[in-house]
Design a protein around this motif. Structure first.
Motif, PDB file in Angstrom:
ATOM      1  N   ARG A   1      -2.309   4.848  -6.040  1.00 43.94           N
ATOM      2  CA  ARG A   1      -2.029   3.601  -6.768  1.00 43.94           C
ATOM      3  C   ARG A   1      -3.260   2.703  -6.661  1.00 43.94           C
ATOM      4  NH1 ARG A   1       1.634   0.031  -2.455  1.00 43.94           N
ATOM      5  NH2 ARG A   1       0.281   0.457  -0.698  1.00 43.94           N
TER       6      ARG A   1
ATOM      7  N   ASN B   1      -0.300  -5.774  -8.077  1.00 43.22           N
ATOM      8  CA  ASN B   1      -0.136  -5.745  -6.621  1.00 43.22           C
ATOM      9  C   ASN B   1      -1.500  -5.572  -5.975  1.00 43.22           C
ATOM     10  OD1 ASN B   1       1.884  -5.637  -4.401  1.00 43.22           O
ATOM     11  ND2 ASN B   1       0.846  -3.716  -3.948  1.00 43.22           N
ATOM     12  N   GLU B   2      -1.838  -6.501  -5.109  1.00 45.71           N
ATOM     13  CA  GLU B   2      -3.066  -6.379  -4.315  1.00 45.71           C
ATOM     14  C   GLU B   2      -4.250  -5.829  -5.119  1.00 45.71           C
ATOM     15  OE1 GLU B   2      -2.041  -4.160  -0.788  1.00 45.71           O
ATOM     16  OE2 GLU B   2      -1.084  -5.897   0.115  1.00 45.71           O
TER      17      GLU B   2
ATOM     18  N   GLU C   1       4.409 -10.739   1.470  1.00 45.45           N
ATOM     19  CA  GLU C   1       4.793  -9.571   2.265  1.00 45.45           C
ATOM     20  C   GLU C   1       4.421  -9.797   3.716  1.00 45.45           C
ATOM     21  OE1 GLU C   1       2.957  -5.899   1.140  1.00 45.45           O
ATOM     22  OE2 GLU C   1       3.274  -6.224  -0.983  1.00 45.45           O
TER      23      GLU C   1
ATOM     24  N   TRP D   1       0.735   2.198   8.914  1.00 46.84           N
ATOM     25  CA  TRP D   1      -0.593   2.643   8.483  1.00 46.84           C
ATOM     26  C   TRP D   1      -1.707   2.363   9.487  1.00 46.84           C
ATOM     27  CZ3 TRP D   1      -2.831  -2.076   8.483  1.00 46.84           C
ATOM     28  CH2 TRP D   1      -2.041  -3.177   8.109  1.00 46.84           C
TER      29      TRP D   1
ATOM     30  N   GLU E   1       5.811   5.692   3.005  1.00 47.12           N
ATOM     31  CA  GLU E   1       6.156   4.453   3.703  1.00 47.12           C
ATOM     32  C   GLU E   1       7.545   4.470   4.333  1.00 47.12           C
ATOM     33  OE1 GLU E   1       4.988   1.560   0.659  1.00 47.12           O
ATOM     34  OE2 GLU E   1       3.167   1.242   1.823  1.00 47.12           O
TER      35      GLU E   1
ATOM     36  N   HIS F   1       7.787   2.611   7.565  1.00 51.90           N
ATOM     37  CA  HIS F   1       7.350   1.204   7.596  1.00 51.90           C
ATOM     38  C   HIS F   1       8.578   0.324   7.817  1.00 51.90           C
ATOM     39  CE1 HIS F   1       5.683  -2.624   6.259  1.00 51.90           C
ATOM     40  NE2 HIS F   1       4.478  -2.067   6.220  1.00 51.90           N
TER      41      HIS F   1
HETATM   42  C1  GLA Z   1       0.820  -3.508   0.995  1.00 52.39           C
HETATM   43  C2  GLA Z   1       1.496  -3.203  -0.336  1.00 52.39           C
HETATM   44  C3  GLA Z   1       2.926  -2.771  -0.196  1.00 52.39           C
HETATM   45  C4  GLA Z   1       3.100  -1.872   0.995  1.00 52.39           C
HETATM   46  C5  GLA Z   1       2.613  -2.574   2.226  1.00 52.39           C
HETATM   47  C6  GLA Z   1       2.817  -1.802   3.503  1.00 52.39           C
HETATM   48  O1  GLA Z   1       0.789  -4.817   1.347  1.00 52.39           O
HETATM   49  O2  GLA Z   1       1.417  -4.272  -1.245  1.00 52.39           O
HETATM   50  O3  GLA Z   1       3.300  -2.123  -1.390  1.00 52.39           O
HETATM   51  O4  GLA Z   1       2.390  -0.695   0.794  1.00 52.39           O
HETATM   52  O5  GLA Z   1       1.228  -2.787   2.087  1.00 52.39           O
HETATM   53  O6  GLA Z   1       2.333  -2.506   4.612  1.00 52.39           O
END
Ligand code: GLA
Ligand code: ZN
Length: 679
Positions: free
Chosen positions: A117, A155-156, A312, A320, A360, A363
């Motif tokens: 991704r 996202n990010e 988040e 991770w 994940e 997580h």
């Molecule tokens: C990032 C992503 C999430 C997830 C988290 C896990 O912040 O935006 O989708 O993968 O990491 O810590």
């Protein structure tokens, strides 16, 4: 001062997080069970759709919204609100199969395959078009849905692409910057060096291990371009959203300490700032970890100087890191409330329910694989929800600071790229954080801002390692001091301009030499085993890594080197300029010298702290204030693993117990929230 909300229609703290029911379509009844658990966990928000593209558009041009309709309706019926995501951070297989050009090309020239991704090319016209179509559909269908209170775009955003389209766009960017004049570029990049003179913009390639990396200006322009391209892509994503539902506020979730993007360029494009945060608690020095994440929150708040959203964090653990340790009791609450203390109007987690498979699945989440509310972690989430409700009046209040630390992506990039000093000890961001910690330790609110930002609200501005000084920075700094501000700068100040060309006529460049009343003639880079020292107010301070040989040209000398052939030359100087004062620290200390000098300045300038005292609050302890003009809310935070007692300096109401008190007693990893009214 009034309150500022992310969305006026829902003026409350948000508690919830990433919700991915699209992974559970094969499990009937799951949404209803999630709704039951959402309410039990005291959650009022779900961030939906971040990776839901293949569910919404399973085949090209075929859109299926039934599942999403059901999810949004149910959340609303159960009292929740939704931050709705655009799905561009990952794409369906059909899209990658049919249009492989949407994948990035890496620095080795290799085009990615489907991969994971966050790996699309920001230039790709096809990708932009596909994103425009799906964002338009989402905005039309859900822009007016009563549950939806904001947009989470992609996202990010991160990374870079070296495909032919991106390279062409880079050349265009440089053409614009240098007025289509290759001579202007050659001068800016000093490319006569090694006979690297460019004949045309077509010869320019992005910096990689195989291309020309001898021009630091080019390296920095590539980074600027990557930011600009990302912002351009983000603008394209936002356009249909704003066109269809202009009233819905937009954000994207950032990673505060991420080096690759200059987030200040996101200003004006997003309506509110948000970030993801996963501090590495319980390893190494806990105070350093706390300062690290505090600095990150203040970077994010500094982008808009308004409340932000913690988009988040984890309920307990990540999956991770090299070692994934569970947060110890207390820390699971203190950690996200640190963001609230710094101006967050939310505590949101990744994610609501742990996935059953995939990368994940281990997580942390609110709901574990066992599937019930009877877990330790679920209990802690519920308690945080209750606490947020209890202190809901704090939502929307401001964080005001009388001091600021300058954090400049461009200085970081250029110092990192520069050949000089030492490869291992530049430590730009570590240095910025070390200065920031002087205020953190004392419970003094501090903004983290850029060198071009308005400095007039501050009494003291610290600009650590501000290596890049373009004309605007020089003017901004000079004006601030001239009008009565106190500016504190350090070694490597103002050595180059925005193209990494050295300032001529003596460092620091331009007017800064007058502002500081010094001339920096040489910089000595020390080996790790070397050190020097100086004395300040009777105490001896160790100096390491960098020692500049500066001359006072009108500045008062406050400390001098104790050793070596430059013994007696200035280490700390102070210069009156206009109505203000400019301090210069010519060598790197180990925290004690900067602390001693800056704490003196804090007292002199009458800077206010959260608890009245400007003495350090003790190892791992800090305090922060939010306010609305009438009431002040004091957060006292203990990141250490032993209990702490913090005098509050006056009577306040303990918002957790409801009692009046003038002292805060905290357990290990304890949090106190207090209130008093401004007289
Ligand atoms: C990032 C992503 C999430 C997830 C988290 C896990 O912040 O935006 O989708 O993968 O990491 O810590
Ligand atoms: Zn590309």
């Amino acid at each position: 001062m009034s309150k500022t909300y992310m969305n006026e229609k829902f003026p409350h703290f948000l508690h919830g997080g990433d919700y991915n029911p699209d992974q559970w379509v094969d499990y009937p009844g799951m949404i209803d069970e999630d709704m039951r658990l959402m309410k039990l966990a005291e959650c009022n928000e779900m961030t939906v759709g971040i990776f839901a593209w293949s569910m919404i558009e399973p085949r090209e041009g075929v859109f299926e919204f039934d599942y999403m309709d059901k999810v949004l309706d149910k959340i609303y019926e159960n009292g929740g609100r939704v931050i709705l995501a655009t799905p561009s951070a990952a794409r369906p297989h059909w899209l990658g199969d049919k249009y492989p050009e949407v994948f990035r090309v890496d620095r080795d020239g290799v085009r990615e395959h489907f991969n994971s991704r966050h790996n699309h090319c920001y230039s790709s016209p096809v990708y932009r078009e596909k994103v425009r179509i799906i964002n338009t559909k989402l905005a039309k269908r859900y822009g007016k849905h009563p549950a939806v209170i904001g947009w989470h775009v992609s996202n990010e955003y991160s990374g870079e692409c070296f495909c032919p389209l991106c390279v062409a766009n880079f050349r265009e960017y440089l053409r614009r910057k240098f007025h289509n004049d290759i001579r202007e570029l050659n001068h800016a990049y000093w490319s006569y060096f090694w006979s690297h003179t460019f004949d045309s913009f077509e010869q320019i390639e992005p910096p990689t291990p195989y291309t020309d990396q001898s021009h630091m200006g080019l390296t920095c322009d590539w980074r600027r371009f990557v930011t600009e391209m990302t912002v351009d892509f983000m603008r394209a994503e936002i356009a249909p959203l704003k066109e269809i539902c202009p009233e819905l506020p937009v954000t994207t979730n950032m990673l505060s300490n991420y080096v690759g993007l200059d987030y200040r360029r996101f200003k004006g494009v997003i309506d509110f700032a948000s970030c993801d945060s996963y501090p590495a608690w319980h390893s190494g020095d806990q105070q350093d970890t706390a300062v690290h994440s505090a600095f990150g929150y203040d970077i994010i708040r500094g982008l808009t100087l308004k409340p932000f959203i913690l988009m988040e964090n984890t309920t307990s653990v990540v999956n991770w890191r090299d070692y994934n340790k569970i947060m110890r009791p207390g820390m699971e609450t203190l950690s996200p409330f640190q963001a609230v203390a710094h101006g967050s109007d939310s505590i949101l987690y990744f994610q609501f329910r742990k996935g059953r498979g995939g990368q994940e699945k281990f997580h942390g989440a609110i709901v574990d694989h066992v599937g019930t509310e009877k877990t330790r972690v679920f209990e802690t989430v519920k308690r945080k929800g209750e606490l947020l409700k209890k202190v809901d009046e704090i939502c929307g209040t401001a964080v005001r600071s009388e001091v600021a630390v300058v954090y400049d992506w461009e200085s970081r990039w250029m110092l990192d790229a520069s050949h000089g000093f030492s490869k291992n000890t530049k430590k730009y961001i570590e240095t910025a954080r070390a200065y920031y910690s002087v205020f953190w330790k004392r419970g003094i609110n501090c903004d983290v801002i850029g060198p071009h930002d308005d400095l007039s609200p501050y009494k003291i501005v610290v600009a650590p390692m501000q290596y890049v000084a373009d004309a605007e920075t020089i003017d901004n700094f000079a004006r601030f001091v001239e009008r009565g501000g106190t500016l504190y700068a350090t070694y490597t100040l103002g050595m180059v301009d925005e193209n990494d060309l050295c300032h001529l006529g003596g460092f620091p460049g331009g007017k800064l030499r007058d502002v500081f009343g010094i001339w920096n003639e040489e910089i000595d880079t020390l080996y790790p085993e070397d050190s020097n020292f100086c004395e300040f107010k009777g105490a001896k301070h160790k100096l390491v890594d960098y020692c500049e040989l500066i001359h006072a040209e009108g500045a008062e000398v406050l400390a001098v080197y104790g050793e070596d052939f430059y013994r007696g030359m200035p280490v700390v100087t102070s210069n009156v300029y206009g109505a203000g004062r400019a301090y210069y620290q010519a060598a790197r200390d180990c925290g004690t010298l900067s602390d001693a000098v800056i704490s003196e300045i804090v007292k002199e300038r009458g800077v206010r702290s959260a608890t009245g005292t400007v003495e350090p609050l003790g190892y791992g302890v800090s305090a922060h204030v939010r306010e609305d003009g009438e009431d002040r809310y004091v957060f006292v935070e203990n990141y250490s693993d032993v209990p702490a007692t913090v005098p509050l300096g006056r009577k306040m109401t303990d918002l957790i117990s409801g009692k009046e008190t003038d002292v805060c007693k905290l357990d290990a990893y304890g949090l106190g929230i207090f209130k008093y009214s401004e007289e």
